[in-house]
Design a protein around this motif. Structure first.
Motif, short mmCIF file in Angstrom:
data_model
loop_
_atom_site.label_atom_id
_atom_site.label_comp_id
_atom_site.label_asym_id
_atom_site.label_seq_id
_atom_site.Cartn_x
_atom_site.Cartn_y
_atom_site.Cartn_z
N MET A 74 41.68 83.66 -0.37
CA MET A 74 42.66 82.95 0.44
C MET A 74 42.93 83.67 1.75
SD MET A 74 46.12 81.29 -0.93
CE MET A 74 45.94 79.57 -1.27
N ASN A 75 42.99 85.00 1.70
CA ASN A 75 43.21 85.74 2.94
C ASN A 75 42.05 85.57 3.92
OD1 ASN A 75 45.77 86.79 2.82
ND2 ASN A 75 45.16 88.50 1.53
N SER A 76 40.86 85.27 3.39
CA SER A 76 39.72 85.11 4.30
C SER A 76 39.86 83.87 5.16
CB SER A 76 38.40 85.08 3.52
OG SER A 76 38.18 83.81 2.95
N ILE A 77 40.62 82.88 4.70
CA ILE A 77 40.77 81.66 5.50
C ILE A 77 42.18 81.49 6.05
CG2 ILE A 77 38.89 80.30 4.52
CD1 ILE A 77 40.84 79.12 2.55
N ALA A 78 43.13 82.29 5.56
CA ALA A 78 44.53 82.09 5.96
C ALA A 78 44.74 82.11 7.47
CB ALA A 78 45.42 83.13 5.28
N PRO A 79 44.08 83.03 8.23
CA PRO A 79 44.38 83.04 9.67
C PRO A 79 43.81 81.84 10.43
CG PRO A 79 43.38 85.12 8.96
CD PRO A 79 43.19 84.14 7.85
N VAL A 80 42.88 81.10 9.84
CA VAL A 80 42.21 80.07 10.64
C VAL A 80 42.39 78.64 10.14
CG1 VAL A 80 40.46 81.62 11.57
CG2 VAL A 80 40.02 80.47 9.39
N TRP A 81 42.89 78.46 8.92
CA TRP A 81 42.89 77.09 8.36
C TRP A 81 43.72 76.13 9.20
CZ3 TRP A 81 46.98 74.04 6.65
CH2 TRP A 81 48.22 74.67 6.56
N ASP A 82 44.81 76.66 9.76
CA ASP A 82 45.73 75.82 10.50
C ASP A 82 45.05 75.26 11.74
OD1 ASP A 82 48.06 74.73 11.24
OD2 ASP A 82 49.09 76.61 11.63
N GLY A 83 44.34 76.13 12.46
CA GLY A 83 43.58 75.67 13.62
C GLY A 83 42.50 74.69 13.21
N ASN A 84 41.86 74.96 12.08
CA ASN A 84 40.80 74.06 11.62
C ASN A 84 41.33 72.65 11.40
OD1 ASN A 84 39.30 76.36 11.58
ND2 ASN A 84 39.21 76.56 9.35
N GLU A 85 42.52 72.59 10.80
CA GLU A 85 43.06 71.28 10.47
C GLU A 85 43.54 70.53 11.71
OE1 GLU A 85 46.16 70.72 7.20
OE2 GLU A 85 44.31 71.13 6.13
N THR A 86 43.79 71.27 12.78
CA THR A 86 44.23 70.61 14.01
C THR A 86 43.16 69.67 14.56
OG1 THR A 86 45.55 72.57 14.46
CG2 THR A 86 45.27 71.05 16.27
N TRP A 87 41.90 69.96 14.25
CA TRP A 87 40.84 69.05 14.70
C TRP A 87 40.98 67.67 14.06
CZ3 TRP A 87 37.82 70.24 18.74
CH2 TRP A 87 37.74 71.57 19.11
N GLY A 91 53.39 66.72 9.62
CA GLY A 91 53.06 66.13 10.91
C GLY A 91 51.74 65.38 10.89
N ILE A 92 50.78 65.89 10.14
CA ILE A 92 49.49 65.19 10.04
C ILE A 92 49.73 63.79 9.47
CG2 ILE A 92 47.22 65.21 8.95
CD1 ILE A 92 47.25 68.20 9.06
N VAL A 93 50.65 63.71 8.51
CA VAL A 93 50.98 62.39 7.95
C VAL A 93 51.42 61.44 9.05
CG1 VAL A 93 52.61 61.18 6.46
CG2 VAL A 93 51.60 63.33 5.70
N MET A 94 52.26 61.94 9.96
CA MET A 94 52.76 61.07 11.03
C MET A 94 51.62 60.55 11.90
SD MET A 94 55.79 61.27 10.07
CE MET A 94 56.09 59.83 11.05
N SER A 95 50.67 61.44 12.22
CA SER A 95 49.62 61.04 13.16
C SER A 95 48.69 59.98 12.57
CB SER A 95 48.84 62.25 13.65
OG SER A 95 47.92 62.68 12.68
N TYR A 96 48.71 59.84 11.25
CA TYR A 96 47.88 58.79 10.66
C TYR A 96 48.68 57.56 10.25
CZ TYR A 96 43.64 61.43 10.94
OH TYR A 96 42.54 62.08 11.44
N GLN A 97 49.99 57.75 10.09
CA GLN A 97 50.80 56.63 9.64
C GLN A 97 50.91 55.53 10.71
OE1 GLN A 97 55.23 56.79 8.56
NE2 GLN A 97 54.17 57.24 6.69
#
Lengths: 334, 473
Positions: A47-60, B73-79
């Motif tokens: 989990m620590n291997s992805i913790a710093p980056v997952w948030d940015g990844n999901e922003t895509w 927030g992701i929920v909002m952007s798709y709702q």
């Protein structure tokens, strides 16, 4: 020559979706693989291997959705109602896994609960995305600028297959990520999983590719018509090349190569889908040009995107660079 | 089970529910990100350990809240697409690019530097780490800028034309982004976020001061939070007043509902302090009112005429009772915040800030007031602009997706169940973290924290020790 703004934007959106798929792909994959690593210390490191980056990844993913609304509002307004159930499931699943990153460090008693939430959320999100992709590929009927199909149209054998395929594919990305980022027992196990998921991923790609041309005559023509076959024939060749490099990396212990090769597989699969779709954005109802917002909207956001996307890529790369190399099992802010 | 329900109503409930849950997190993290940047700056500048300790304390809480904000927030952007597809198709060319800018200029900035802020102090050094903290703070403010621009455009649309497909198309981007209500709404919301954070920080400080624990850290927190209230709460009242006057100019019907003015008042409208709106009879029952004061506040003239809802067709009325009540809740809480700020200032002047227990009790009680006020304010503005999504141009009833009630109903139930379970657990963890300010609490923190600079060596892991500590208190 006039600049084809909708075409440029289709490229940018496609890039955002691809960036999402490969980046969130590996961190979803790590979640999918959690059941194979039952030890707490293994899970901590993973989990620590992805913790710093997952948030940015999901922003895509937000960029994919927000971008679609901005530049192809008609596509956004027809695809999402058509994929109502898989999208809702994906969103809920992403909640379960997203909060697990923080929650699991905040409790001992319920730690296993958040591990479960991480596993189920990651797997369900991947599956729902695969189903959504399959449902999109098989086509979405549109009438009067609105979705004109039924509520269960997304559920077909084909979409279930693509759902399973994406779970396996993400598991491969996750396994090769762990090969790259970890040492010791985790890496050994990850290498073994990577081997199996590589084979499974390629089998799945084959099945989906064989099935797709029969969903719509358009796809058949696109793939096997002359002279398209000269170009589409390159995709399987590329897959074979990635497979070779992946195996080589795994057996020769070149730990970065498998991850890059797995990314290559995803890029090729993505190109394959792109070949099938073009020029549609909602197959096979709405084309890129029909769905596009007026040029004023496209230009306004394009100015920003041309400036900001390279910046985003630069600081994202920097963030990855800061956390580069193998994990030190004792490090982590938690 | 939803066959007898109206899909439109269910979609509205779903949006209201998910957006209300979502706004709680940004309202807190916008302020907290700025607070963290200030703390980090103070630590680098003064090298006082207390600032670093407070930074680390709130950093963990920030990470939890931010995570919840991201996923909700992701929920909002798709709702927008799943439930409001007609609105998305028609308004997308105008609001879509603004949201695109939000993602590109703000979300990525936050998310990209969040990892470094949370995990990277040792890896990148103090200066870059401070820079990352600043970027996160700027990112949160940037996302507020764009999303409030979108919302304000929907309230006071400007700079657009219509095309033959019935879409709103951009005509003048400057007029769209800086539409008439935007500057006021942005100022009002950012101040609200700062107040919300200050109230939470103040309440945590007060809680520990009241228990006489970790006095140095708790005192610094409490003092900083009270400064914020003293300065910002009066500013917020002024900003709210300006926002109200702007609303009167552009959305007078909303103000009629807020004021409870069913009737027109040709020679000076009363300020209704209290009463029970009766929409069936179109009047306020049991009204307690001050004659002519409403005209004075809104028009700066005791005898200025003010139109009432009787000048508007009934089908264009917003639901008056909701707007009437939520507005009063917001205003009363705002006044209470200003009172707390003034009281703390008075107490500070007497040098008793850290010893004034009644003051600290009030600060503790007011801890959640910011959230309630933010929600009440948003309910006022959102319910008050009904029945429109794009004010004056597109009805809410015409915005909804061609969806069936069972689909919306099922997803609504799923969202309700998941949100209460997940965000309930999150709130519990945050409250527990807030209770652990002392060194020994931190040392005893349940997870094995590898990087702690303090001199106390953690004992061997003992699952019972934590419970004993809690009982001991």
């Amino acid at each position: 020559m006039e600049i084809d703004l909708p075409f440029i934007w289709a490229g940018i959106i496609a890039f955002a979706v691809l960036a999402y798929v490969i980046m969130d792909g590996f961190d979803l994959g790590v979640g999918i693989l959690f059941p194979f690593f039952p030890e707490k210390h293994e899970r901590d490191v993973m989990m620590n291997s992805i913790a710093p980056v997952w948030d940015g990844n999901e922003t895509w993913l937000v960029l994919g959705g927000g971008g679609l609304l901005a530049v192809f509002p008609l596509a956004y307004a027809t695809i999402l109602p058509a994929l109502y159930a898989p999208i809702t499931i994906m969103l809920l699943a992403l909640i379960f896994r997203g909060v697990a990153f923080e929650y699991r460090w905040r409790t001992k008693r319920a730690e296993h609960l958040w591990d479960m939430s991480f596993i189920a959320g990651s797997t369900a999100a991947a599956f729902a995305q695969g189903v959504a992709l399959g449902a999109l590929v098989q086509g979405i009927p549109v009438a009067n600028r609105a979705y004109a199909g039924g509520w269960w149209d997304w559920l077909t054998p084909f979409s279930l297959l693509t759902g399973v395929a994406l779970v396996i594919g993400y598991a491969l990305l996750g396994a090769t990520w762990l090969v790259m980022k970890t040492t010791g027992g985790i890496a050994i196990k990850a290498r073994r999983i990577a081997l199996r998921t590589t084979v499974a991923t390629i089998v799945m790609m084959g099945l989906v590719s064989l099935w797709t041309p029969f969903l719509d005559p358009l796809y058949l023509e696109r793939w096997f018509g002359w002279p398209n076959i000269l170009f589409s024939g390159l995709v399987p060749l590329g897959v074979a090349g990635c497979f070779f490099l992946l195996m080589r990396g795994l057996f020769r212990r070149r730990d970065v190569l498998p991850f890059l090769s797995a990314l290559g597989l995803f890029v090729l699969g993505f190109i394959g889908i792109g070949i099938s779709f073009y020029p549609y954005i909602v197959p096979t109802s709405v084309t890129i040009h029909e769905a596009a917002a007026p040029d004023e909207s496209l230009i306004f956001l394009l100015v920003g995107a041309l400036f900001l996307v390279p910046m985003i890529l630069a600081y994202t790369a920097y963030a990855y660079w800061v956390f580069r190399g193998k994990m030190n099992p004792d490090e982590g802010y938690h | 089970m939803f066959e007898n329900f109206d899909a439109l109503l269910l979609a509205r409930i779903q949006f209201a529910f998910t957006v209300s849950f979502h706004i709680i997190f940004p309202a807190f993290t916008i302020g907290l990100a700025s607070y963290l940047a200030v703390l980090n700056g103070l630590w680098i500048w003064t090298r006082r350990q207390v600032y670093l300790d407070i930074f680390n304390f709130w950093k963990t809480i920030f990470a939890l809240s931010f995570g919840m904000g991201v996923v909700s927030g992701i929920v909002m952007s798709y709702q927008f697409g799943t439930n409001w597809s007609v609105f998305s198709d028609r308004a997308g060319p105008v609001i879509g690019p603004l949201m695109g800018y939000e993602v590109l200029s703000a979300f990525f900035l936050e998310a990209g530097f969040l990892g470094i802020m949370l995990f990277g102090r040792q890896r990148v050094g103090e200066k870059l780490h401070f820079f990352a903290t600043l970027m996160v703070a700027i990112g949160t403010l940037g996302s507020a800028f764009w999303i409030l621009s979108v919302n304000s455009w929907m309230q006071t649309p400007a700079g657009f034309a219509m095309n033959e497909a019935g879409q709103f198309v951009p005509d003048d981007w400057w007029a769209i982004v800086f539409n008439p209500s935007f500057p006021y709404r942005l100022l009002h919301m950012v101040l609200a976020a700062y107040l919300t954070t200050a109230l939470v920080v103040g309440a945590v400080g007060a809680w520990h001061l009241l228990r006489n624990r970790a006095r140095e850290k708790a005192g610094v927190m409490f003092s900083m939070a009270m400064w914020m209230l003293t300065i910002v709460a009066p500013l917020q009242i002024a900003a709210g007043d300006m926002h109200g006057l702007n609303t009167l100019e552009h959305q007078p019907v909303k103000v009629m509902a807020m004021e409870g003015h069913y009737e027109s008042h040709p020679d000076g409208a009363p300020l209704i302090l209290f009463g029970i709106p009766n929409s069936a009879e179109q009047r306020i029952d049991y009204a307690i009112e001050i004659p002519k004061l409403s005209s004075l506040i809104l028009k700066h003239d005791l005898n200025a005429p003010l139109d009432g809802l009787d000048t508007i067709p009934q089908e264009l009325h917003p639901p008056v009772p909701i707007v009437f009540w939520s507005f009063r809740i917001m205003v009363s809480l705002g006044m209470a915040m200003a009172t707390l700020g003034l009281w703390s200032f008075w107490s500070r002047r007497k040098g008793r800030l850290l010893f004034n227990r009644p003051l600290q009790r009030m600060a503790l009680l007011m801890g959640p007031a910011g959230f309630v006020a933010v929600l009440a304010g948003w309910i006022t503005t959102e319910v008050g602009r009904q029945p429109y999504t794009v004010y004056g141009h597109m009805l809410t009833a015409d915005s909804v997706s061609p969806i069936s009630a069972p689909a919306v109903g099922a997803s609504l139930i799923a969202f309700i169940v998941v949100y209460f379970a997940i965000f309930g657990a999150g709130t519990f963890y945050i409250l527990r973290l807030m209770g652990r300010l002392r060194e020994e609490d931190l040392q005893d923190d349940i997870k094995e924290a590898p990087i702690r600079t303090a001199g106390i060596t953690p004992g061997p892991p003992n699952p019972h020790r934590h419970e004993e500590m809690l009982r001991g208190n």
